[in-house]
Design a protein around this motif. Structure first.
Motif: not given
Ligand SMILES: C[S@@+](CC[C@H](N)C(=O)[O-])C[C@H]1O[C@@H](n2cnc3c(N)ncnc32)[C@H](O)[C@@H]1O
Length: 373
Positions: A35-37, A62-64, A79-81, A123-125
């Protein structure tokens, strides 16, 4: 810089040009490498130079970091929460010599107060992206890429009907075509939100793999772009009785099968437009990527993505052969036969036992029933 949790046991993971520190409090899934590649390849080929990125649900960064080191992204906002994620992101950025603005925030609140606009939003939640998509359209530049992952495939692909109605306003039913239906429901859902912000969308690629669906979308602001997307809304149908399947455009929904007059199951609304626009622009780069994979499965997926006919929907062959009481057939031979009969035909990455072709369900059934097996 002080890192509050730097004493926690961490490990190192390497992917592309990134070296990533992670620990048990921050999400990192090596299976999402494919997915990232593909994200990096499409972004690089699309922009062919510098572009701004919002890695909105970053976890480890990792993506950034990969967009920066492998595709020339700059400036970068992350960003991350999760507080632990922010700590790890800072450490990873410095380990990889990448500069970025790092913000602990929810993308929804960030979108309300930020006046920045981004060329690529990722966006990868966890689970469904449904609640986060609105924010992307307030943060996107006039012409941008929007990459979205959904891991709630049980909902999108027809196992959780009530959740699909609530989250995606979509009617679903469980079928052999469920993965493509799920991807198209998600595209439609995003296109609907896009048009509220006067954006149109064009899918550049779709990846259905493992437990996720990943969309690589080009988005563009403008009345004509938004109106054009609306032409690609429709429904999928499948007849319970004879297996006939096909699509309805927005305006011609029937309740009965045109072949046997039985009631049909209907899924949608969903996207019936193209899934692989501008594929030629990234196909060489994806081929190069595939040649780096040891796993046959990933090489096969990329090949199928590059070759699959860009039409809705695929035909699931075990279902047809079982209706016809036939043994299994060679997919490659069937594709050859269809082509020699003047049809377009290909495999599809959505399902290894399926094909896409330009003939109708009844025509395909006729051709398969004539096969000697
Ligand atoms: C599945 S992980 C992301 C994996 C990452 N993108 C990767 O490729 O390894 C989801 C991340 O999104 C964060 N997150 C979830 N909801 C969010 C929101 N509304 N705004 C910002 N970050 C959020 C979570 O804390 C978690 O670290």
């Amino acid at each position: 810089m002080q890192f509050a949790r730097s004493s926690m046991k961490s490990s190192i993971y390497e992917e592309g040009l990134a070296r990533i520190i992670y620990n048990s409090n921050v999400f990192l899934n090596p299976k999402a490498k494919l997915n990232r590649d593909i994200s990096v390849v499409i972004a690089k080929e699309f922009f062919k130079g510098r572009f701004s990125v919002l890695d909105a649900t970053s976890a480890t960064g990792i993506r950034a970091i990969r967009y920066a080191k492998e595709a020339n992204a700059d400036p970068i906002t992350v960003l991350d929460i999760n507080e632990d994620a922010i700590d790890i992101i800072h450490r990873n950025l410095s380990l990889n010599n990448v500069n970025a603005t790092v913000i602990r925030d929810d993308i929804r609140s960030f979108s309300l107060r930020s006046d920045k606009r981004f060329n690529l939003i990722d966006i990868d939640p966890f689970g469904s992206p449904a609640l986060l998509v609105n924010s992307a359209f307030t943060l996107a530049s006039k012409r941008a890429l929007l990459f979205v992952t959904a891991t709630d495939t049980a909902v999108l692909c027809g196992n959780k009907h009530r959740a699909a109605l609530k989250k995606y306003n979509a009617i679903t039913f469980d079928s052999d075509i469920s993965h493509e239906v799920g991807a198209r429901i998600l595209i439609y859902f995003i296109a609907r939100i896009a048009s509220q912000y006067n954006f149109g969308i064009e899918p550049l690629a779709v990846l259905s793999y493992n437990t996720y669906i990943r969309l690589y979308l080009k988005i563009e602001r403008g009345d004509d772009k938004a109106m054009k997307s609306i032409e690609s809304y429709g429904f999928f149908y499948k007849c319970n009785e004879c297996g006939n399947q096909g699509l309805y455009t927005r305006y011609n929904i029937e309740q009965r099968c045109s072949v046997c007059n039985s009631r049909v199951n209907i899924s949608g609304p969903l996207w019936i437009g193209k899934l692989f626009n501008e594929r030629e622009s990234y196909s060489d780069a994806l081929k190069d990527l595939a040649s780096t994979y040891k796993a046959n499965e990933w090489r096969w997926i990329i090949k199928a993505i590059l070759e699959e006919l860009d039409i809705p929907f695929y035909y699931y062959l075990p279902e047809i052969t079982s209706r016809l009481k036939k043994g299994s057939i060679s997919i490659d031979k069937l594709i050859e036969l269809l082509r020699s009969n003047g049809y377009m035909a290909s495999r599809t990455h959505f399902n290894k036992s399926a094909i896409k072709c330009s003939c109708s369900y009844s025509e395909l059934k006729g051709i398969i029933s004539d096969l000697k097996v």
